[in-house]
Motif scaffolding. Structure first.
Motif, PDB file in Angstrom:
ATOM      1  N   SER A 125      43.785  -9.586  39.198  1.00 28.98           N
ATOM      2  CA  SER A 125      43.819 -10.759  38.309  1.00 28.98           C
ATOM      3  C   SER A 125      45.212 -11.373  38.284  1.00 28.98           C
ATOM      4  CB  SER A 125      43.386 -10.358  36.890  1.00 28.98           C
ATOM      5  OG  SER A 125      42.043  -9.915  36.896  1.00 28.98           O
ATOM      6  N   GLU A 126      46.236 -10.542  38.278  1.00 28.11           N
ATOM      7  CA  GLU A 126      47.612 -11.061  38.266  1.00 28.11           C
ATOM      8  C   GLU A 126      47.926 -11.816  39.560  1.00 28.11           C
ATOM      9  OE1 GLU A 126      49.635  -7.630  35.413  1.00 28.11           O
ATOM     10  OE2 GLU A 126      49.677  -7.406  37.584  1.00 28.11           O
ATOM     11  N   MET A 127      47.413 -11.295  40.676  1.00 31.77           N
ATOM     12  CA  MET A 127      47.598 -11.960  41.974  1.00 31.77           C
ATOM     13  C   MET A 127      46.916 -13.330  41.969  1.00 31.77           C
ATOM     14  SD  MET A 127      46.210 -10.512  45.661  1.00 31.77           S
ATOM     15  CE  MET A 127      44.483 -10.480  45.142  1.00 31.77           C
ATOM     16  N   LEU A 128      45.704 -13.391  41.386  1.00 35.19           N
ATOM     17  CA  LEU A 128      44.954 -14.643  41.304  1.00 35.19           C
ATOM     18  C   LEU A 128      45.686 -15.651  40.404  1.00 35.19           C
ATOM     19  CD1 LEU A 128      42.254 -15.473  42.538  1.00 35.19           C
ATOM     20  CD2 LEU A 128      41.092 -14.405  40.603  1.00 35.19           C
ATOM     21  N   ALA A 129      46.180 -15.173  39.279  1.00 37.06           N
ATOM     22  CA  ALA A 129      46.917 -16.041  38.355  1.00 37.06           C
ATOM     23  C   ALA A 129      48.153 -16.611  39.046  1.00 37.06           C
ATOM     24  CB  ALA A 129      47.311 -15.260  37.102  1.00 37.06           C
ATOM     25  N   HIS A 130      48.870 -15.772  39.770  1.00 33.92           N
ATOM     26  CA  HIS A 130      50.076 -16.226  40.468  1.00 33.92           C
ATOM     27  C   HIS A 130      49.737 -17.302  41.490  1.00 33.92           C
ATOM     28  CE1 HIS A 130      52.835 -16.083  43.945  1.00 33.92           C
ATOM     29  NE2 HIS A 130      53.749 -16.138  43.003  1.00 33.92           N
ATOM     30  N   PHE A 131      48.631 -17.127  42.221  1.00 32.82           N
ATOM     31  CA  PHE A 131      48.245 -18.126  43.219  1.00 32.82           C
ATOM     32  C   PHE A 131      48.018 -19.489  42.558  1.00 32.82           C
ATOM     33  CE2 PHE A 131      45.208 -20.530  45.751  1.00 32.82           C
ATOM     34  CZ  PHE A 131      45.757 -20.445  47.021  1.00 32.82           C
ATOM     35  N   LEU A 132      47.278 -19.467  41.445  1.00 25.42           N
ATOM     36  CA  LEU A 132      47.021 -20.736  40.747  1.00 25.42           C
ATOM     37  C   LEU A 132      48.335 -21.347  40.252  1.00 25.42           C
ATOM     38  CD1 LEU A 132      43.882 -20.484  38.429  1.00 25.42           C
ATOM     39  CD2 LEU A 132      44.139 -21.716  40.579  1.00 25.42           C
ATOM     40  N   ASP A 133      49.170 -20.530  39.642  1.00 24.59           N
ATOM     41  CA  ASP A 133      50.391 -21.053  39.042  1.00 24.59           C
ATOM     42  C   ASP A 133      51.397 -21.519  40.094  1.00 24.59           C
ATOM     43  OD1 ASP A 133      52.209 -21.315  36.582  1.00 24.59           O
ATOM     44  OD2 ASP A 133      53.415 -20.125  37.972  1.00 24.59           O
ATOM     45  N   ALA A 134      51.619 -20.700  41.110  1.00 26.35           N
ATOM     46  CA  ALA A 134      52.728 -20.959  42.042  1.00 26.35           C
ATOM     47  C   ALA A 134      52.328 -21.821  43.232  1.00 26.35           C
ATOM     48  CB  ALA A 134      53.307 -19.626  42.536  1.00 26.35           C
ATOM     49  N   ILE A 135      51.067 -21.751  43.657  1.00 22.88           N
ATOM     50  CA  ILE A 135      50.645 -22.465  44.872  1.00 22.88           C
ATOM     51  C   ILE A 135      49.872 -23.738  44.532  1.00 22.88           C
ATOM     52  CG2 ILE A 135      49.401 -22.255  47.067  1.00 22.88           C
ATOM     53  CD1 ILE A 135      51.756 -20.255  46.792  1.00 22.88           C
ATOM     54  N   VAL A 136      48.946 -23.660  43.576  1.00 17.12           N
ATOM     55  CA  VAL A 136      48.060 -24.810  43.308  1.00 17.12           C
ATOM     56  C   VAL A 136      48.647 -25.769  42.280  1.00 17.12           C
ATOM     57  CG1 VAL A 136      45.737 -25.511  42.633  1.00 17.12           C
ATOM     58  CG2 VAL A 136      46.053 -23.379  43.898  1.00 17.12           C
ATOM     59  N   LEU A 137      49.137 -25.242  41.178  1.00 22.89           N
ATOM     60  CA  LEU A 137      49.602 -26.136  40.103  1.00 22.89           C
ATOM     61  C   LEU A 137      50.684 -27.119  40.522  1.00 22.89           C
ATOM     62  CD1 LEU A 137      49.593 -24.258  36.667  1.00 22.89           C
ATOM     63  CD2 LEU A 137      48.125 -26.116  37.481  1.00 22.89           C
ATOM     64  N   PRO A 138      51.639 -26.729  41.368  1.00 23.72           N
ATOM     65  CA  PRO A 138      52.664 -27.709  41.740  1.00 23.72           C
ATOM     66  C   PRO A 138      52.099 -28.956  42.438  1.00 23.72           C
ATOM     67  CG  PRO A 138      53.412 -25.500  42.267  1.00 23.72           C
ATOM     68  CD  PRO A 138      51.965 -25.380  41.872  1.00 23.72           C
ATOM     69  N   LEU A 139      50.851 -28.885  42.914  1.00 25.68           N
ATOM     70  CA  LEU A 139      50.227 -30.033  43.575  1.00 25.68           C
ATOM     71  C   LEU A 139      49.589 -30.992  42.576  1.00 25.68           C
ATOM     72  CD1 LEU A 139      48.306 -27.916  46.257  1.00 25.68           C
ATOM     73  CD2 LEU A 139      50.422 -29.223  46.651  1.00 25.68           C
ATOM     74  N   ALA A 140      49.391 -30.546  41.328  1.00 24.11           N
ATOM     75  CA  ALA A 140      48.519 -31.266  40.391  1.00 24.11           C
ATOM     76  C   ALA A 140      49.300 -32.147  39.424  1.00 24.11           C
ATOM     77  CB  ALA A 140      47.669 -30.268  39.610  1.00 24.11           C
ATOM     78  N   ASP A 141      48.690 -33.300  39.104  1.00 24.71           N
ATOM     79  CA  ASP A 141      49.173 -34.144  38.007  1.00 24.71           C
ATOM     80  C   ASP A 141      48.386 -33.894  36.734  1.00 24.71           C
ATOM     81  OD1 ASP A 141      51.037 -35.820  39.636  1.00 24.71           O
ATOM     82  OD2 ASP A 141      49.177 -36.348  40.659  1.00 24.71           O
ATOM     83  N   VAL A 142      47.130 -33.506  36.921  1.00 18.33           N
ATOM     84  CA  VAL A 142      46.207 -33.321  35.798  1.00 18.33           C
ATOM     85  C   VAL A 142      45.394 -32.058  36.072  1.00 18.33           C
ATOM     86  CG1 VAL A 142      44.197 -34.289  34.591  1.00 18.33           C
ATOM     87  CG2 VAL A 142      46.016 -35.817  35.429  1.00 18.33           C
ATOM     88  N   SER A 143      45.208 -31.237  35.030  1.00 19.32           N
ATOM     89  CA  SER A 143      44.369 -30.040  35.147  1.00 19.32           C
ATOM     90  C   SER A 143      43.259 -30.102  34.114  1.00 19.32           C
ATOM     91  CB  SER A 143      45.225 -28.784  34.919  1.00 19.32           C
ATOM     92  OG  SER A 143      44.406 -27.675  34.582  1.00 19.32           O
ATOM     93  N   VAL A 144      42.020 -29.946  34.602  1.00 23.94           N
ATOM     94  CA  VAL A 144      40.880 -29.820  33.687  1.00 23.94           C
ATOM     95  C   VAL A 144      40.253 -28.458  33.962  1.00 23.94           C
ATOM     96  CG1 VAL A 144      38.670 -30.760  32.928  1.00 23.94           C
ATOM     97  CG2 VAL A 144      40.500 -32.313  33.675  1.00 23.94           C
ATOM     98  N   ASP A 145      40.365 -27.567  32.991  1.00 18.22           N
ATOM     99  CA  ASP A 145      39.887 -26.198  33.142  1.00 18.22           C
ATOM    100  C   ASP A 145      38.660 -26.035  32.252  1.00 18.22           C
ATOM    101  OD1 ASP A 145      39.825 -23.522  33.869  1.00 18.22           O
ATOM    102  OD2 ASP A 145      41.183 -22.917  32.248  1.00 18.22           O
ATOM    103  N   VAL A 146      37.490 -25.909  32.912  1.00 22.71           N
ATOM    104  CA  VAL A 146      36.226 -25.954  32.161  1.00 22.71           C
ATOM    105  C   VAL A 146      35.826 -24.542  31.721  1.00 22.71           C
ATOM    106  CG1 VAL A 146      33.834 -26.708  32.149  1.00 22.71           C
ATOM    107  CG2 VAL A 146      35.542 -27.999  33.459  1.00 22.71           C
ATOM    108  N   HIS A 147      35.841 -24.352  30.415  1.00 23.77           N
ATOM    109  CA  HIS A 147      35.415 -23.088  29.803  1.00 23.77           C
ATOM    110  C   HIS A 147      34.235 -23.335  28.885  1.00 23.77           C
ATOM    111  CE1 HIS A 147      38.928 -20.264  30.516  1.00 23.77           C
ATOM    112  NE2 HIS A 147      39.410 -21.412  30.957  1.00 23.77           N
TER     113      HIS A 147
END
Ligand SMILES: [Zn+2]
Length: 341
Positions: A125-147
């Protein structure tokens, strides 16, 4: 110079390429009979012409289905020619939890949404969180996280956001939430912030919208409808798709009702381990001091139930989901109309 630790998750997506790419993230998971085993996590990127980047994520909790359905459908239907900008879609981020039908990951027993900003050398889970934070988020202007509220609660169908100190970003976020078009938008801070995806998004200065479009561990028909309309509305709001957001509500209201949960006095917590019988449904108007429900002690029929009461008046945002609750569990969350604090 920023030292960037590479992710252990492999991706063959070229985020700069125009067109539609549908691929799988490949997250390593060593097992007794598969030392080089991987977990595949679908990712779809549609990019065309200059414009902003919207990141759509679902299934960060495995027992929350509406976002997985809505984002998967959008990922199948979105035509590059109709897009101005970039849409990154990960319909089921937490694939192991989704396949296990649980909030927590069956691999490391962690809540992915309490693992941010993550660790590339940490647990799955920590590895997955890091991927989202460090690799994907820097590309985004807007995040919609559907829960949705998973098995914890049933939720009044809503978007949500934190109360942001930056006034301009707060106004832009509220406008985007209104464009999403859920019946309610809730400005709040929960009981466990800092390690959530939303916190990570905000630390990077990215516009962040969450949702609660269902709960009780099943698929809400209306929740799917609101989620599907909402993600398309967001793309329209930011000019990625043509057209204006459709925000009419079933009760005839023209748009979203902005609400807030000011502090923990709007939460009701269970005072004992017991079987909880709620008195109201999500979306009901409730009064301070009124009965929220009864805690029943089924092993002892003569033990009178404990009466649990609301501590604030307002609209019930979160209504208890499970029958059995533990002492200290939140069993009701009340929201009131938004006002600058
Ligand atoms: Zn969730």
């Amino acid at each position: 110079m920023e030292s960037r630790v590479a992710s252990r998750i492999a991706s063959d997506v070229d985020f700069d390429r125009d067109g539609r790419q549908a691929s799988n993230l490949r997250a390593p998971l060593s097992r007794n009979n598969a030392g080089w085993g991987t977990v595949e996590i679908p990712i779809i990127v549609v990019k065309n012409a200059p414009g902003p980047t919207v990141l759509l994520t679902g299934g960060i909790h495995g027992d929350e289905y509406e976002g997985q359905i809505a984002i998967s459908r959008l990922a199948r239907e979105l035509e590059p020619a109709a897009v101005r900008g970039r849409v990154i879609m990960i319909p089921t981020v937490n694939m192991p939890a989704a396949l296990n039908d649980t909030r927590l990951s069956p691999i490391d027993d962690r809540d992915l949404n309490r693992c941010f900003p993550g660790n590339p050398r940490g647990t799955f889970s920590e590895m997955l969180a890091h991927f989202l934070d460090a690799i994907v988020l820097p590309l985004a202007d807007v995040s919609v996280d559907v829960h949705t509220a998973g098995h914890s609660f049933d939720a009044a169908l809503s978007t949500n956001m934190h109360y942001l100190p930056d006034e301009a970003l707060r106004a832009r976020t509220m406008a985007a939430a209104a464009a999403f078009g859920a019946p309610f938008n809730v400005v709040f801070s929960s009981v466990d912030e800092g390690a959530t995806f939303t916190s990570s998004v905000e630390r990077r200065g990215i516009l962040s919208i969450g949702t609660e479009v269902g709960g009780w561990g099943r698929v809400s028909v209306e929740g799917v409808r609101i989620a599907e309309r909402g993600v398309r509305n967001i793309l329209k709001h930011f000019g990625i798709l043509d057209g204006s957001p459709e925000t009419g509500q079933r009760d005839g209201r023209a748009g979203t009702r902005h609400m807030m949960v000011r502090d923990q006095s709007y939460f009701t917590f269970a005072p004992a381990n017991a079987l909880f019988e709620p008195c109201h449904r999500a979306g009901d108007e409730v009064e301070e001091g009124a009965l929220a429900g009864f805690l029943h002690f089924i092993e002892d029929v003569d033990h009178p139930p404990i009466e649990v009461r609301y501590r604030r008046s307002g609209v019930l945002w979160m209504a208890a989901g499970p029958g059995r609750v533990r002492r200290g569990d939140a069993i009701a969350v009340v929201m009131t109309d938004y006002a600058e604090p």
